[in-house]
Design an enzyme around this catalytic site. Sequence first.
Site, mmCIF file in Angstrom:
data_model
loop_
_atom_site.group_PDB
_atom_site.id
_atom_site.type_symbol
_atom_site.label_atom_id
_atom_site.label_comp_id
_atom_site.label_asym_id
_atom_site.label_seq_id
_atom_site.Cartn_x
_atom_site.Cartn_y
_atom_site.Cartn_z
ATOM 1 N N SER A 86 -13.520 -4.562 9.533
ATOM 2 C CA SER A 86 -13.598 -6.046 9.957
ATOM 3 C C SER A 86 -15.107 -6.423 9.700
ATOM 4 C CB SER A 86 -13.412 -6.100 11.489
ATOM 5 O OG SER A 86 -14.057 -5.266 12.071
ATOM 6 N N HIS A 98 -7.360 -6.393 5.895
ATOM 7 C CA HIS A 98 -7.775 -6.654 7.413
ATOM 8 C C HIS A 98 -6.800 -6.952 8.128
ATOM 9 C CE1 HIS A 98 -10.810 -9.008 10.066
ATOM 10 N NE2 HIS A 98 -10.534 -7.855 10.606
ATOM 11 N N GLU A 143 -5.970 -10.532 6.195
ATOM 12 C CA GLU A 143 -7.091 -10.985 5.154
ATOM 13 C C GLU A 143 -6.898 -9.622 4.222
ATOM 14 O OE1 GLU A 143 -10.115 -13.501 7.600
ATOM 15 O OE2 GLU A 143 -10.510 -11.505 7.448
ATOM 16 N N ASN A 187 -13.743 -14.605 10.862
ATOM 17 C CA ASN A 187 -14.873 -14.238 11.718
ATOM 18 C C ASN A 187 -16.134 -15.014 11.122
ATOM 19 O OD1 ASN A 187 -14.091 -12.657 13.657
ATOM 20 N ND2 ASN A 187 -14.443 -10.649 12.445
#
Length: 484
Positions: free
Chosen positions: A118, A139, A151, A189
């Site tokens: 991550s 991901h 992802e 993120n």
Amino acid sequence: MNLDNARILVVGAGLMGAGIAQVAAQAGHEVALFDTRDGAAAAAKTKLAATLEGLVAKGRLTAEAAAATLTRITPVAALQPVDLVIEAIVENLDIKRALFAELEALLSDDAIIATNTSSISVTALARGMKRPERLVGMHFFNPVPLMKLVEVVSGLGTDSHVAQAIETLAARWGKTPVHTRSTPGFIVNRIARPYYAEALMLLQDRVARPEMIDACLRAAGFRMGPCELMDLIGHDTNFAVTNSVFAANFYDRRFTPSLVQQELVDAGFLGRKSGRGFYRYPEGAPALPALGAKPSRPSARRVVLHGRGGIADRLAAALPDVERQSSEWTGLEVDRLQIRLTDGRTANQIAALREFHAPVVVFDLPLGDGGDLACACSGNLADHLAWLAVLGFTPRPMVDTPGLIVARTIAMLVNEAHDAVQQGVCSEEGADAAMKLGVNYPAGPFEWAALWGERPIVDLLDALDAYYRGERYRVSPYLRNLLT
Ligand code: NAI
């Protein structure tokens, strides 16, 4: 590269690995599950059996499908040669690299290795591999069986066919793959940082309480406000991600972590899991005081609705009978009073520029259908807040702060998304899909930009930039260039 019938090895049978094994097996793949911790793979399978049984009991899965899924998962005691390895082990660069070296000694040349990291650079993970082109990020989001987003992360050396094969596979598993370059935080993120950072900034400046911030962002359509969300994620985890994105961007001050959160971590007030964060648990966020009955429309000699575009149209729907002007600003003119959508200046800044300092109310970006809406006044204008109630909102006065709560947060999310696209991290559609599916945002950043308009967003950010004087609110060149 066709992975439709790929034999798969999932390495790491923890929270994520178990979920990935389940999804792959449900899609019909033979899955071997390996973990260095004795009995972990078998335990993960036993736990999955219970989960599937629960789904059968609820009628969400047939008993046959559950049994077939389970028989496809085999806990194994050693790494196996397969077509695709999905790695979900501890988040540590050296340990992951060591695993890839071991795998490459076993795998055929065309086998693919996907990492569920991550936060570690896929480019860095591939360094030292015999075939760095076969490493790709895959991901998933937690909980894997429920979250649609994957992802697909290309490092500098990743073969585009490998990334494409993983995208196709994820889509076949019922997921929505979004391609991204391996940059700090990938898409979600990274773009999500301001959701937390703006709330923390307001708290640091002591201009709004956590329950006010949360209520206003919930009213804007977010499932959880940033404070309750940080409490849920855990301040230690959230602070660690912020720090890693900050460091990975060479300490770009736009990503600066917050002293407010540092203090919560220092105190061990980690959120839900420790019984206390911004709030105490199990109680959670206190409700804002209810407002009395909806006030009737105050009397006025002249009311004009100003503005054009999506937000002005929404306001017009609540007041269809008033005169409309397509002005530069959005809001209501009630005799000499202006009740304006925030443009990033405070109510007092705007009032100071008006003739005789005529009074001003600014209100926050109204994204939801009514509900709590932050507002601020240049004077004692409490009576006039009734107009916001007439527009369908629950006015929530706060300290006169530029960009209030929702507007500054949305503008910063939009700005970050434009930066990501500028830097080739993802496409506009990819950014929208990632934020809606990865963190359940009610809309994507480019959808918000279309509704609100790029011009007001840039103006708001420029006003914040002028007010705070730092790098934090600098406008993405990509966003600013859209205006010319
Ligand atoms: P976890 O701690 O639940 O599971 C990791 C498992 O890997 C453990 O069972 C451990 O025994 C095993 N393991 C450690 N080193 C190993 C090795 N060398 N070979 C085989 N097995 C090994 O961790 P979690 O949460 O499942 O995370 C795994 C990966 O997924 C990490 O890279 C994490 O960053 C990533 N990730 C985690 C998310 C989350 O919400 N927890 C979301 C998305 C990605």
